[in-house]
Motif scaffolding. Structure first.
Motif, PDB file in Angstrom:
ATOM      1  N   ILE A 147       0.822  -1.212   0.000  1.00 23.54           N
ATOM      2  CA  ILE A 147       0.000   0.000   0.000  1.00 23.54           C
ATOM      3  C   ILE A 147       0.863   1.272   0.000  1.00 23.54           C
ATOM      4  CG2 ILE A 147      -1.749   1.304   1.282  1.00 23.54           C
ATOM      5  CD1 ILE A 147      -2.885  -1.428   2.182  1.00 23.54           C
ATOM      6  N   PRO A 148       1.837   1.418   0.931  1.00 25.91           N
ATOM      7  CA  PRO A 148       2.703   2.603   0.849  1.00 25.91           C
ATOM      8  C   PRO A 148       3.530   2.654  -0.429  1.00 25.91           C
ATOM      9  CG  PRO A 148       2.849   1.595   3.025  1.00 25.91           C
ATOM     10  CD  PRO A 148       2.124   0.632   2.145  1.00 25.91           C
ATOM     11  N   ALA A 149       3.948   1.480  -0.940  1.00 24.66           N
ATOM     12  CA  ALA A 149       4.743   1.470  -2.172  1.00 24.66           C
ATOM     13  C   ALA A 149       3.952   2.089  -3.319  1.00 24.66           C
ATOM     14  CB  ALA A 149       5.160   0.042  -2.514  1.00 24.66           C
ATOM     15  N   ALA A 150       2.683   1.726  -3.435  1.00 24.23           N
ATOM     16  CA  ALA A 150       1.851   2.289  -4.500  1.00 24.23           C
ATOM     17  C   ALA A 150       1.683   3.805  -4.324  1.00 24.23           C
ATOM     18  CB  ALA A 150       0.488   1.598  -4.496  1.00 24.23           C
ATOM     19  N   TYR A 151       1.500   4.238  -3.087  1.00 27.92           N
ATOM     20  CA  TYR A 151       1.333   5.677  -2.816  1.00 27.92           C
ATOM     21  C   TYR A 151       2.613   6.449  -3.132  1.00 27.92           C
ATOM     22  CZ  TYR A 151       0.807  10.000  -0.153  1.00 27.92           C
ATOM     23  OH  TYR A 151       0.772  11.312   0.225  1.00 27.92           O
ATOM     24  N   PHE A 152       3.750   5.959  -2.627  1.00 28.15           N
ATOM     25  CA  PHE A 152       5.016   6.655  -2.854  1.00 28.15           C
ATOM     26  C   PHE A 152       5.371   6.695  -4.336  1.00 28.15           C
ATOM     27  CE2 PHE A 152       6.422   5.349   1.659  1.00 28.15           C
ATOM     28  CZ  PHE A 152       5.913   6.517   2.184  1.00 28.15           C
ATOM     29  N   TRP A 153       5.098   5.613  -5.036  1.00 27.14           N
ATOM     30  CA  TRP A 153       5.401   5.552  -6.469  1.00 27.14           C
ATOM     31  C   TRP A 153       4.585   6.610  -7.220  1.00 27.14           C
ATOM     32  CZ3 TRP A 153       8.184   0.995  -8.553  1.00 27.14           C
ATOM     33  CH2 TRP A 153       8.454   1.105  -9.922  1.00 27.14           C
ATOM     34  N   LYS A 154       3.295   6.688  -6.891  1.00 24.89           N
ATOM     35  CA  LYS A 154       2.415   7.641  -7.575  1.00 24.89           C
ATOM     36  C   LYS A 154       2.808   9.089  -7.275  1.00 24.89           C
ATOM     37  CE  LYS A 154      -2.456   8.862  -8.141  1.00 24.89           C
ATOM     38  NZ  LYS A 154      -3.851   8.572  -7.718  1.00 24.89           N
ATOM     39  N   LYS A 155       3.246   9.356  -6.057  1.00 28.10           N
ATOM     40  CA  LYS A 155       3.584  10.715  -5.643  1.00 28.10           C
ATOM     41  C   LYS A 155       5.002  11.123  -6.042  1.00 28.10           C
ATOM     42  CE  LYS A 155      -0.258  11.867  -3.599  1.00 28.10           C
ATOM     43  NZ  LYS A 155      -1.079  13.019  -4.038  1.00 28.10           N
ATOM     44  N   GLY A 156       5.765  10.205  -6.622  1.00 30.23           N
ATOM     45  CA  GLY A 156       7.098  10.557  -7.080  1.00 30.23           C
ATOM     46  C   GLY A 156       8.161  10.571  -6.001  1.00 30.23           C
ATOM     47  N   TYR A 157       7.965   9.764  -4.956  1.00 28.96           N
ATOM     48  CA  TYR A 157       8.942   9.711  -3.873  1.00 28.96           C
ATOM     49  C   TYR A 157      10.163   8.870  -4.234  1.00 28.96           C
ATOM     50  CZ  TYR A 157       5.950  11.839  -0.283  1.00 28.96           C
ATOM     51  OH  TYR A 157       5.202  12.716   0.458  1.00 28.96           O
ATOM     52  N   PHE A 158      10.030   8.011  -5.231  1.00 36.76           N
ATOM     53  CA  PHE A 158      11.109   7.073  -5.569  1.00 36.76           C
ATOM     54  C   PHE A 158      11.981   7.626  -6.685  1.00 36.76           C
ATOM     55  CE2 PHE A 158       8.029   3.415  -4.361  1.00 36.76           C
ATOM     56  CZ  PHE A 158       8.338   3.580  -3.023  1.00 36.76           C
ATOM     57  N   CYS A 159      13.294   7.523  -6.498  1.00 35.32           N
ATOM     58  CA  CYS A 159      14.213   7.771  -7.610  1.00 35.32           C
ATOM     59  C   CYS A 159      14.318   6.492  -8.438  1.00 35.32           C
ATOM     60  CB  CYS A 159      15.589   8.183  -7.074  1.00 35.32           C
ATOM     61  SG  CYS A 159      16.411   6.915  -6.078  1.00 35.32           S
ATOM     62  N   ALA A 160      15.065   6.534  -9.523  1.00 38.86           N
ATOM     63  CA  ALA A 160      15.160   5.373 -10.418  1.00 38.86           C
ATOM     64  C   ALA A 160      15.730   4.152  -9.687  1.00 38.86           C
ATOM     65  CB  ALA A 160      16.024   5.716 -11.627  1.00 38.86           C
ATOM     66  N   ARG A 161      16.763   4.381  -8.876  1.00 35.04           N
ATOM     67  CA  ARG A 161      17.374   3.262  -8.145  1.00 35.04           C
ATOM     68  C   ARG A 161      16.395   2.673  -7.135  1.00 35.04           C
ATOM     69  NH1 ARG A 161      19.256   2.390  -3.324  1.00 35.04           N
ATOM     70  NH2 ARG A 161      20.905   0.832  -2.959  1.00 35.04           N
ATOM     71  N   THR A 162      15.681   3.528  -6.406  1.00 37.60           N
ATOM     72  CA  THR A 162      14.745   3.043  -5.391  1.00 37.60           C
ATOM     73  C   THR A 162      13.604   2.256  -6.023  1.00 37.60           C
ATOM     74  OG1 THR A 162      15.283   4.960  -4.011  1.00 37.60           O
ATOM     75  CG2 THR A 162      13.306   3.735  -3.439  1.00 37.60           C
ATOM     76  N   LYS A 163      13.172   2.648  -7.212  1.00 41.28           N
ATOM     77  CA  LYS A 163      12.120   1.894  -7.904  1.00 41.28           C
ATOM     78  C   LYS A 163      12.566   0.459  -8.157  1.00 41.28           C
ATOM     79  CE  LYS A 163       9.780   5.716 -10.254  1.00 41.28           C
ATOM     80  NZ  LYS A 163       9.445   6.341 -11.563  1.00 41.28           N
ATOM     81  N   LYS A 164      13.817   0.289  -8.586  1.00 44.98           N
ATOM     82  CA  LYS A 164      14.336  -1.066  -8.820  1.00 44.98           C
ATOM     83  C   LYS A 164      14.393  -1.858  -7.512  1.00 44.98           C
ATOM     84  CE  LYS A 164      17.161   0.418 -12.755  1.00 44.98           C
ATOM     85  NZ  LYS A 164      18.542   0.602 -13.270  1.00 44.98           N
TER      86      LYS A 164
END
Length: 397
Positions: A147-164
């Motif tokens: 649930i937080p992963a989906a929220y953070f991803w949508k809000k742009g909290y993740f950089c390219a490395r963190t997304k991986k």
């Protein structure tokens, strides 16, 4: 106004003799500008890193609790009480009729027939609840991650490395759930033909399940540290500095390997074969250490050799951590790095003491649970040490 327009027309004739070219210039100049999209509000890197780091840390804490619950489940021999697995979770029996049905299903499998034929429904309820809590906690980890992963991803909290990293962690969580059921299935199969066999899960699958949990925990913790307490860059001057980083990684690997060897000890009940220390019975090396044929099977299937290996690995790990502490004692290191090394040193000796005490007392559940949790705590400090020394540079005198 009219004069200004005439001057502009004369200027165009001077610069652009061609009438077609003059018309193109005029059209270009009067072309309306397309409206700009509203500016996207970006989250500051510091704020995003703090939020994601706290989330990673929370996930690592939940995995830590899951490992503890798994240890209690194994030590109370509750892991085979639930004989079915559903992706979205099994509901707990809500009345006497449903409890009886679950108990009757359990009675169809080897553990009841060969070992627990004497237990009552009330005793079955206890072991069922232990396994139920372990499974539901695992699913809670999945929800707390997703649930937080989906929220953070949508809000742009993740950089390219963190997304991986998030994709890798999500995959590992899913595989860990499947590995747990694959492990339980090994104890439900009709493969216990000898009357002396003890129905239990495969020690290989148990070790794999624990190893996956330790890897998942380490990844969550190390990424949380990277976000919340970034390592300092520093230079250490002296001859001894050259050996610190390799020794740190070796120590971390030995802590992990010792913990996985402990899974084989638990899977084979090898903690009950020689309950003395430092010798095993009257010998330093027991005579039955190589009694299985072929010889290589003794490493993972002979309880005597499995316990012997765990002892040797444990002593080696404590020795390496002590050596790391001694090498860095007089070296100029950042304050947090010093704290991490001291914490690892204290925890290593505490864990060794817990292990010996557990062995001498014939593996009581509270001590054994503390010993297993201690291995994960020791790995935490080893990861912390490695994190703090990540950017260490060596400069000889």
């Amino acid at each position: 106004m009219l004069r200004l327009m005439c001057q502009r027309a004369n200027l165009l004739k001077t610069k652009f003799p061609s009438r077609r070219l003059q018309q193109a210039v005029v059209e270009t100049q009067v072309k309306p500008i397309a409206p700009q999209p509203p500016a996207v509000k970006h989250i500051s890197n510091a704020k995003a890193d703090r939020a994601v780091g706290k989330w990673f840390l929370g996930c690592s804490g939940m995995v830590f609790v899951a490992v503890g619950l798994g240890g209690v489940t194994r030590l109370t021999e509750s892991g085979l009480s639930m004989v079915t697995w559903k992706l979205m979770g099994e509901h707990m029996p809500r009345n006497q009729e449903e409890w009886v049905k679950e108990f009757e299903e359990y009675q169809q499998y080897p553990e009841f027939k060969m070992k627990n034929a004497h237990i009552t429904l009330e005793e079955f309820k206890f072991i069922y609840m232990m396994e139920y809590m372990h499974r539901m906690w695992g699913r809670a980890i999945g929800a707390f991650f997703l649930i937080p992963a989906a929220y953070f991803w949508k809000k742009g909290y993740f950089c390219a490395r963190t997304k991986k990293v998030v994709l890798v962690l999500g995959t590992l969580i899913g595989l860990q759930g499947l590995m747990g059921w694959y492990m339980v299935k090994s104890g439900l199969e009709n493969r216990f033909d000898n009357p002396n066999d003890v129905p239990r899960v495969s020690q290989y699958r148990l070790a794999s399940h624990l190893a996956a949990a330790f890897v998942l925990y380490s990844l969550f913790l190390s990424n949380a540290m990277s976000k919340l307490i970034p390592a300092d860059k520093f230079v250490s001057i002296g001859k001894r500095a050259l050996n610190i980083k390799p020794l740190t990684h070796l120590t971390k690997g030995m802590v992990f390997l010792t913990a996985i060897s402990g899974a084989f000890v638990a899977g084979l009940d090898a903690g009950l074969v020689y309950n003395s220390f430092p010798k095993m019975g009257d010998d330093w090396i027991p005579k039955d250490i190589l009694q299985f044929e072929p010889k290589h099977k003794n490493i993972t299937e002979n309880p005597t050799m499995v316990q012997f290996n765990h002892r040797v690995l444990g002593i080696t790990t404590v020795s390496l951590i002590t050596a790391l502490w001694m090498l860095t004692r007089r070296q100029q290191l950042p304050k947090r790095a010093r704290w991490a090394i001291n914490a690892a040193m204290v925890m290593a000796w505490t864990q060794a003491t817990l292990g010996v005490t557990t062995l001498l007392n014939y593996v009581p559940v509270p001590l054994a649970t503390a010993h297993q949790s201690g291995s994960l705590l020791l790995l935490s400090f080893a990861v912390w040490v490695s994190h703090e020394l990540r950017f260490l540079k060596y400069m000889p005198k």
